[in-house]
Design an enzyme around this catalytic site. Structure first.
Site, PDB file in Angstrom:
ATOM      1  CB  VAL A 463      80.667  15.849   3.916  1.00  0.00           C
ATOM      2  CG1 VAL A 463      82.052  16.283   3.671  1.00  0.00           C
ATOM      3  CG2 VAL A 463      80.403  15.487   5.264  1.00  0.00           C
ATOM      4  CD  GLU A 464      79.913  22.181  -1.484  1.00  0.00           C
ATOM      5  OE1 GLU A 464      79.984  22.897  -0.623  1.00  0.00           O
ATOM      6  OE2 GLU A 464      79.679  22.774  -2.526  1.00  0.00           O
ATOM      7  CB  ILE A 465      84.054  15.485  -1.490  1.00  0.00           C
ATOM      8  CG1 ILE A 465      83.457  14.681  -0.537  1.00  0.00           C
ATOM      9  CG2 ILE A 465      85.505  15.290  -1.620  1.00  0.00           C
ATOM     10  CD1 ILE A 465      83.585  13.029  -0.465  1.00  0.00           C
ATOM     11  CB  THR A 501      76.547  24.456  -0.505  1.00  0.00           C
ATOM     12  OG1 THR A 501      77.978  24.266   0.180  1.00  0.00           O
ATOM     13  CG2 THR A 501      76.359  23.017  -0.794  1.00  0.00           C
TER      14      THR A 501
END
Ligand code: NAI
Length: 716
Positions: A463-465, A501
């Site tokens: 998960v990209e925060i 990403t």
């Protein structure tokens, strides 16, 4: 205090309890090796008084395996010394195995790598029956091989074919499964039984020898020269190569060690294993993989990117807006971790449909025996499907996953936000819209953050925060806790179009498509992608994403660049994408036609017309494969460096882990930044310059790269 407690009982049974001082788990480091040598010397002196030996652990787990801190530092120059050290350790294990007395491993918990190898060197293995215990040889996942006799003992115990998945894929087994596979001999229900069963075995078997040390021993399933086995082994390396694409030396050396070792006696086999082990330990791929999958991943898991000083949060009720593909997956991943979920969509039918996604995944688990019907019902009962925002009352966190449309996102934010608890967090799963911009709709922009999940959510671990301009540290820390609470890996990035990403992913896809624009054969492009270690070729992945979406994202980026006073630099891939969509009506996989044909029955294949439309027959045959591979890996690494330079990325750890787990950047490299480090920062900068001269400015080394190259520094 010694690492191995020596306890010779009045019944002449010697219990060796491993308890490494100052460590929560036992590992095979210098201290352990010294303790084992001392123990073996003592056993030699006491041998007449010993009836049998039990090897036990004083920790919660049995043994964690090799010491990676040590292994990671071994250089090529130290290979001979390293081999001598490994052989010394193996000699101690071999002494116990051949001393004539029964030796039993009392496996009280997880035994991985060297830990399981120690148990394999015993004559009898009993494990405490606990489904959470893992038994396996995962060295291959770090680019290593089981160098404590594992490649020799396991095949001799269960046969080459059965041993391969355990050795070459690092498959881990529960005690029950290990018993079935013949890796352990018995189960015990509680700790006392573990020891009493070990004693019983010793009493019943006063003399013990491993099967492979007995005369007339035959390898289960056949030795390598046995006709049936020889036939299989003739094609096994080719099948393996098809999987590894030549990027991963570890599984290849494991197969070689096992097969070559199976043709000689145990001691020579063990020597073969040590040689391959030293080659891998000192090789670059193991360094890359250990660095990233062990040290950096652990740093992230330990909260390296989480602001300190904020109490750990625990989430009880999470709202998910939009029950489409992403929302349904987020609901599933949250509910399976014991959190209540309110899944909201515009109609109850949509919401129920999103919930049924969980039902399907859970039913599959039940049918595979990995979950009970009661457990499934418990998870489902945690998901409330609804069309009413009122049900969001008291949520600690709300994640919106509605259509990618700023005004819709603003509307649902304003509707849902007031329902949350006082310090609740509102998160957006947008894939492209800057978080700072979306936060403008929020009454509490400091509580607003991006949580970028990947599809399919139930399988993708990352998960990209995304931290917006006004997001507070407390919100970030708590969002980090949520990601960890649902068992996923968080990376933290600052706001930017495409974040990290998507930006890097875009460079990969565009580079592949621009090769087509140059007249390179599509098969060469796809093969270069796979041979560089990417999981899917750039044309195939473009079809998955859909070229209309790519057009849409480009139009938006162009608009924003121009609005900010910049000039849009067209990419050579754009003409190909436009021709595919606008002229040939081939939008991608979902539309049934893209770079590939998707026949109703059978496998997809490259659209033959691509040859006539794009391939330049004059250059195609002379294209240099290495050049193509370099371009695909370099362009992503360069964009990653830009993200570091611009402060979009905060750490090298997040860059490496995010690139592998988010976009599949060739795992053998250890990630997009480790690729640069291992290539040599100076050499990388030079090669980037060459590529820039040949293919365009997009390869121009960013200032940060030049600075590092100048100082002969690495990215750390
Ligand atoms: P989707 O089209 O499958 O689902 C969107 C859902 O939102 C639909 O069920 C729709 O009925 C619902 N919706 C619309 N208005 C609503 C409202 N007012 N209240 C509640 N629900 C409403 O879309 P998908 O693919 O799930 O994407 C959702 C978001 O996640 C988008 O922002 C997308 O960019 C992002 N995303 C998508 C990824 C992907 O691979 N598809 C990956 C990462 C992020």
């Amino acid at each position: 205090m010694t690492a191995i407690k020596y306890d010779l009982g009045s019944d002449q049974i010697l219990t060796l309890t491993i308890d490494m001082p100052g460590q929560s788990a036992n590992t095979m480091n210098a201290e352990f090796r010294a303790a084992l040598t001392d123990t073996v010397n003592k056993v030699k002196g006491d041998l007449d008084k010993i009836k049998g030996i039990i090897i036990a652990s004083a920790k919660k787990t049995f043994f964690a395996g090799g010491d990676l801190n040590e292994l990671h530092k071994v250089t090529r120059d130290q290979a001979a010394e390293f081999e001598a050290m490994v052989d010394g350790l193996k000699a101690s294990m071999r002494f116990l195995e051949t001393c004539g007395k029964p030796v039993v491993a009392a496996i009280n918990g997880t035994a991985l790598g060297g830990g399981l190898e120690l148990a394999l060197a015993c004559h009898h293995r009993i494990a405490l029956d606990n489904d959470r215990t893992q038994l396996g040889l995962p060295e291959v996942t770090l680019g290593l091989l089981p160098g404590g006799g594992g490649t020799q003992r396991l095949p001799r115990m269960i046969g080459l074919e059965a041993a391969f998945p355990l050795l070459m894929e690092g498959k881990k087994l529960s005690p029950k499964a290990a018993l079935k596979a013949g890796i352990i001999d018995a189960l015990a229900s509680f700790p006392e039984e573990l020891i009493s069963k070990a004693r019983e075995f010793i009493e019943a078997n006063p003399k013990c020898q491993q099967p492979w040390d007995k005369k007339g021993y035959k390898l289960p399933g056949g030795a390598p020269h046995h006709p049936a086995m020889a036939q299989k082994l003739a094609i096994a390396p080719a099948m393996l190569r098809q999987k590894t694409k030549g990027c991963y030396p570890a599984p290849e050396r494991i197969m070689a060690a096992a097969v070559e070792g199976a043709q000689v006696d145990f001691d020579n086999g063990s020597m073969i294993e040590t040689r391959y082990f030293a080659e891998l330990v000192t090789g670059q791929v193991a360094k890359n993989m250990t660095n990233t999958f062990w040290f950096q991943l652990n740093a992230i898991k330990a909260g390296g990117s989480r602001p300190q000083g904020v109490d750990k949060a625990s989430f009880k009720k999470v709202g998910v807006l939009g029950a489409g593909m992403m929302g349904a997956g987020i609901a599933y991943s949250t509910a399976t971790r014991g959190i209540n979920v309110v899944l909201k969509d515009v109609t109850i039918e949509n919401a129920e449909k999103g919930k049924s996604y969980s039902e399907k995944l859970l039913a599959k688990k039940v049918s595979r025996g990995r979950m009970t019907e009661t457990e499934k019902e418990a998870v489902l009962s945690r998901i409330t499907a609804t069309a009413s925002a009122d049900d969001l009352e008291n949520c600690d966190l709300i994640i919106e996953a509605v259509f990618e449309d700023s005004s819709l996102k603003a509307k649902v934010t304003q509707e849902a936000e007031p329902k949350m608890v006082a310090n609740g967090i509102f998160a957006s799963n947008t894939s492209t819209i800057p978080i700072t911009q979306l936060a403008e709709a929020s009454a509490k922009p400091d509580h607003f953050i991006g949580l970028h999940f990947f599809s399919p959510v139930d399988k993708m671990q990352l998960v990209e925060i995304i931290v917006g301009e006004k997001t507070s540290d407390e919100t970030l820390a708590r969002a980090f806790d949520y990601v960890q609470q649902i068992g996923k890996i968080p990376i933290v990035v600052n706001d930017s179009r495409g974040f990290f990403t998507s930006r890097v992913f875009g460079t990969f896809v565009n580079e592949g498509i621009s090769m087509l624009a140059e007249g390179i054969h599509p098969s060469s492009i796809e093969n270069a992608g796979l041979l560089s270690g990417m999981p899917v070729g750039p044309l195939a992945i473009s079809d998955e994403v859909s070229m209309t979406l790519m057009q849409h994202i480009r139009a938006q980026s162009k608009k924003d660049t121009e609005a900010a006073g910049g000039t849009w630099q067209p990419h050579p891939a754009e003409a190909v994408i436009d021709a595919m969509v606008n002229t040939h009506n081939r939008k991608g996989k979902a539309a049934g036609a893209g770079f590939y044909e998707y026949p109703e029955k059978g496998k997809k294949y490259l659209w033959p017309e691509l040859e006539n439309l794009f391939v330049n027959r004059e250059i195609a045959p002379s294209v240099d494969l290495q050049n193509l591979k370099d371009r695909l890996l370099f362009i992503q690494a360069i964009e990653t460096i830009r993200c570091l330079e611009e402060g979009v990325l905060r750490t090298v750890e997040d860059a490496n882990i995010g690139s592998i787990f988010g976009i599949g950047y060739a795992p053998w490299t250890g990630g997009a930044i480790q690729f640069v480090n291992q290539y040599g920062v100076r050499d990388f900068a030079e090669r980037a310059q060459e590529l820039a001269a040949q293919y365009g400015e997009r390869f121009t080394p960013p200032a940060l790269l030049l600075e590092k190259a100048e100082k002969n520094d690495i990215f750390a």
